[in-house]
Design a protein around this motif. Structure first.
Motif, PDB file in Angstrom:
ATOM      1  N   UNK A  17      71.004 109.722  83.427  1.00  0.00           N
ATOM      2  CA  UNK A  17      71.584 109.307  84.732  1.00  0.00           C
ATOM      3  C   UNK A  17      70.634 108.693  85.458  1.00  0.00           C
ATOM      4  N   UNK A  18      69.358 109.105  85.431  1.00  0.00           N
ATOM      5  CA  UNK A  18      68.366 108.667  86.163  1.00  0.00           C
ATOM      6  C   UNK A  18      68.089 107.214  85.783  1.00  0.00           C
ATOM      7  N   UNK A  19      68.132 106.803  84.626  1.00  0.00           N
ATOM      8  CA  UNK A  19      68.052 105.428  84.274  1.00  0.00           C
ATOM      9  C   UNK A  19      69.153 104.728  84.822  1.00  0.00           C
ATOM     10  N   UNK A  20      70.510 105.076  85.017  1.00  0.00           N
ATOM     11  CA  UNK A  20      71.489 104.700  85.548  1.00  0.00           C
ATOM     12  C   UNK A  20      71.143 104.230  87.241  1.00  0.00           C
ATOM     13  N   UNK A  21      70.617 105.364  87.822  1.00  0.00           N
ATOM     14  CA  UNK A  21      70.384 105.147  89.132  1.00  0.00           C
ATOM     15  C   UNK A  21      69.220 104.399  89.463  1.00  0.00           C
ATOM     16  N   UNK A  22      68.453 104.010  88.511  1.00  0.00           N
ATOM     17  CA  UNK A  22      67.141 103.080  88.541  1.00  0.00           C
ATOM     18  C   UNK A  22      67.948 101.502  88.566  1.00  0.00           C
ATOM     19  N   UNK A  23      68.816 101.523  87.378  1.00  0.00           N
ATOM     20  CA  UNK A  23      69.461 100.239  87.331  1.00  0.00           C
ATOM     21  C   UNK A  23      70.172  99.852  88.686  1.00  0.00           C
ATOM     22  N   UNK A  24      71.079 100.653  89.054  1.00  0.00           N
ATOM     23  CA  UNK A  24      71.803 100.357  90.197  1.00  0.00           C
ATOM     24  C   UNK A  24      70.893 100.109  91.494  1.00  0.00           C
ATOM     25  N   UNK A  25      69.971 100.931  91.542  1.00  0.00           N
ATOM     26  CA  UNK A  25      69.033 100.626  92.895  1.00  0.00           C
ATOM     27  C   UNK A  25      68.037  99.072  92.567  1.00  0.00           C
ATOM     28  N   UNK A  26      68.114  98.743  91.330  1.00  0.00           N
ATOM     29  CA  UNK A  26      67.267  97.380  91.283  1.00  0.00           C
ATOM     30  C   UNK A  26      68.312  96.387  91.582  1.00  0.00           C
ATOM     31  N   UNK A  27      69.481  96.616  91.133  1.00  0.00           N
ATOM     32  CA  UNK A  27      70.492  95.548  91.355  1.00  0.00           C
ATOM     33  C   UNK A  27      70.751  95.258  92.885  1.00  0.00           C
ATOM     34  N   UNK A  28      71.005  96.456  93.447  1.00  0.00           N
ATOM     35  CA  UNK A  28      70.999  96.333  95.188  1.00  0.00           C
ATOM     36  C   UNK A  28      69.628  95.871  95.655  1.00  0.00           C
ATOM     37  N   UNK A  29      68.484  96.133  94.937  1.00  0.00           N
ATOM     38  CA  UNK A  29      67.159  95.302  95.503  1.00  0.00           C
ATOM     39  C   UNK A  29      67.386  93.795  95.391  1.00  0.00           C
ATOM     40  N   UNK A  30      67.835  93.410  94.417  1.00  0.00           N
ATOM     41  CA  UNK A  30      67.844  92.166  94.085  1.00  0.00           C
ATOM     42  C   UNK A  30      68.909  91.473  94.812  1.00  0.00           C
ATOM     43  N   UNK A  31      69.984  91.990  95.272  1.00  0.00           N
ATOM     44  CA  UNK A  31      70.910  91.469  96.170  1.00  0.00           C
ATOM     45  C   UNK A  31      70.304  91.437  97.557  1.00  0.00           C
ATOM     46  N   UNK A  32      69.388  92.367  98.062  1.00  0.00           N
ATOM     47  CA  UNK A  32      68.511  92.347  99.231  1.00  0.00           C
ATOM     48  C   UNK A  32      67.793  91.177  99.245  1.00  0.00           C
ATOM     49  N   UNK A  33      66.842  91.205  98.208  1.00  0.00           N
ATOM     50  CA  UNK A  33      66.051  90.361  98.210  1.00  0.00           C
ATOM     51  C   UNK A  33      66.198  88.834  98.193  1.00  0.00           C
ATOM     52  N   UNK A  34      67.609  88.679  97.613  1.00  0.00           N
ATOM     53  CA  UNK A  34      68.042  87.172  97.720  1.00  0.00           C
ATOM     54  C   UNK A  34      68.503  86.736  98.994  1.00  0.00           C
ATOM     55  N   UNK A  35      68.933  87.772  99.904  1.00  0.00           N
ATOM     56  CA  UNK A  35      69.420  87.772 101.311  1.00  0.00           C
ATOM     57  C   UNK A  35      68.098  87.224 102.164  1.00  0.00           C
ATOM     58  N   UNK A  36      67.107  88.188 101.851  1.00  0.00           N
ATOM     59  CA  UNK A  36      66.106  87.939 102.642  1.00  0.00           C
ATOM     60  C   UNK A  36      65.055  86.618 102.381  1.00  0.00           C
ATOM     61  N   UNK A  37      65.133  86.170 101.024  1.00  0.00           N
ATOM     62  CA  UNK A  37      64.551  84.976 100.581  1.00  0.00           C
ATOM     63  C   UNK A  37      65.492  83.728 101.148  1.00  0.00           C
ATOM     64  N   UNK A  38      66.812  84.175 101.352  1.00  0.00           N
ATOM     65  CA  UNK A  38      67.687  82.888 101.742  1.00  0.00           C
ATOM     66  C   UNK A  38      67.460  82.690 103.231  1.00  0.00           C
ATOM     67  N   UNK A  39      67.201  83.886 103.878  1.00  0.00           N
ATOM     68  CA  UNK A  39      66.855  83.720 105.139  1.00  0.00           C
ATOM     69  C   UNK A  39      65.575  83.072 105.641  1.00  0.00           C
ATOM     70  N   UNK A  40      64.486  83.471 104.830  1.00  0.00           N
ATOM     71  CA  UNK A  40      63.261  82.942 105.156  1.00  0.00           C
ATOM     72  C   UNK A  40      63.244  81.224 104.776  1.00  0.00           C
ATOM     73  N   UNK A  41      64.347  80.917 103.988  1.00  0.00           N
ATOM     74  CA  UNK A  41      63.986  79.454 103.788  1.00  0.00           C
ATOM     75  C   UNK A  41      65.030  78.777 104.608  1.00  0.00           C
ATOM     76  N   UNK A  42      66.478  79.358 104.826  1.00  0.00           N
ATOM     77  CA  UNK A  42      67.460  78.761 105.456  1.00  0.00           C
ATOM     78  C   UNK A  42      67.087  78.403 107.010  1.00  0.00           C
ATOM     79  N   UNK A  43      66.517  79.622 107.554  1.00  0.00           N
ATOM     80  CA  UNK A  43      66.470  79.805 108.979  1.00  0.00           C
ATOM     81  C   UNK A  43      65.373  78.618 109.558  1.00  0.00           C
ATOM     82  N   UNK A  44      64.279  78.290 108.959  1.00  0.00           N
ATOM     83  CA  UNK A  44      63.439  77.165 109.374  1.00  0.00           C
ATOM     84  C   UNK A  44      64.150  75.769 109.060  1.00  0.00           C
ATOM     85  N   UNK A  45      64.755  75.822 108.036  1.00  0.00           N
ATOM     86  CA  UNK A  45      65.490  74.432 107.894  1.00  0.00           C
ATOM     87  C   UNK A  45      66.576  74.231 108.966  1.00  0.00           C
ATOM     88  N   UNK A  46      67.453  75.242 109.071  1.00  0.00           N
ATOM     89  CA  UNK A  46      68.190  75.193 110.393  1.00  0.00           C
ATOM     90  C   UNK A  46      67.702  74.632 111.488  1.00  0.00           C
TER      91      UNK A  46
END
Length: 280
Positions: A17-46
């Protein structure tokens, strides 16, 4: 219960169960990080694009005159907001006390960490794989959730079909009513155009997405799975064998066959009409 090797079943379950929680947490972190990286790149370009557009408007449209105040205020406010957002994002990204959990971490590193976590989960599961009877019993316990999902999707498509059909009925009747009321002059002509457009769109969407057929297939699959689940729980035919393991094996085989048939029907509905005839 203790498995071979002296490891209790409870501790193994907690570890998985802990392994599943870790995997789910990492998937959510990847989603959050993609949004953060997109904002870091897209905002100055905009911000740069807004400034260039502001200059271009001035040069190509109001070169020999004053730019309207509304245009200047709009560009200025937009540029200020983007500049503030850029400053805040970079301040948070490179701050030692950043509220972002994965600041200064690339998405690639997080994906590698996710792959390693999934591999650890697989290896741990292989080390403590329960016997087939236990897995089949666990599979049976997950079936009610699958039945509920199928019924929920069936209700969704049934309601969608009803809404589309009633809208089609009303708009079709309204076309005749508006045609009889107007001759057709404005605003009657515009209403007729809108109603005709609605009828065309709904008819095409109903023929393409086939919500009624999808609802029927999902409901049929859910009813069949529920019928076999009830037969297994009551110990009636075809699950009246003395050996419970044999009944569970037969039950899992039948349910998986029903689910495979459901996926096949969904694929057939997604194909063009000519492709469906060839498959059938």
């Amino acid at each position: 219960m203790v498995q071979p090797g002296g490891i209790s079943t409870g501790s193994v379950t907690d570890a998985l169960i802990q392994h599943r929680r870790d995997i789910a947490d990492l998937k959510q972190r990847i989603k959050n990080r993609r949004i953060q990286v997109f904002g870091l790149g897209a905002t100055p370009i905009a911000l740069i694009l807004v400034l260039l557009t502001w200059v271009g408007v001035k040069v190509f449209i109001w070169l020999h005159g004053d730019t309207p105040t509304t245009i200047n205020v709009t560009f200025a406010v937009t540029a200020a907001v983007l500049a503030l957002a850029t400053f805040l994002q970079f301040s948070v990204e490179f701050n030692e006390r950043s509220p972002w959990r994965d600041s200064e971490t690339s998405v690639r590193e997080l994906k590698l960490e996710l792959a390693l976590a999934e591999e650890r989960h697989i290896l741990e599961a292989r080390r403590h794989t329960p016997p087939p009877t236990d897995r089949q019993a666990s599979y049976k316990e997950r079936i009610p959730a699958e039945i509920a999902r199928l019924r929920m999707e069936s209700r969704h498509y049934r309601r969608l079909h009803l809404v589309m059909q009633w809208t089609l009925f009303v708009t079709s009747a309204a076309i005749s009513a508006v045609t009889a009321w107007y001759d057709p002059e404005q605003p009657g002509k515009g209403i007729l155009i809108g109603l005709g457009f609605t009828v065309t769109v709904i008819t095409a969407a109903s023929g393409y997405f086939k919500p009624r057929e999808r609802a029927f297939n999902l409901q049929q699959t859910a009813d069949s799975i529920e019928q076999h689940t009830t037969a297994l729980e009551l110990g009636i035919s075809p699950y009246d064998a003395t050996d419970e393991g044999e009944s569970l094996t037969q039950y899992a085989t039948v349910v998986e066959g029903l689910r495979a048939d459901q996926r096949m029907r969904e694929q057939q509905l997604d194909q063009p009409q000519q492709g469906q005839q060839q498959v059938i």
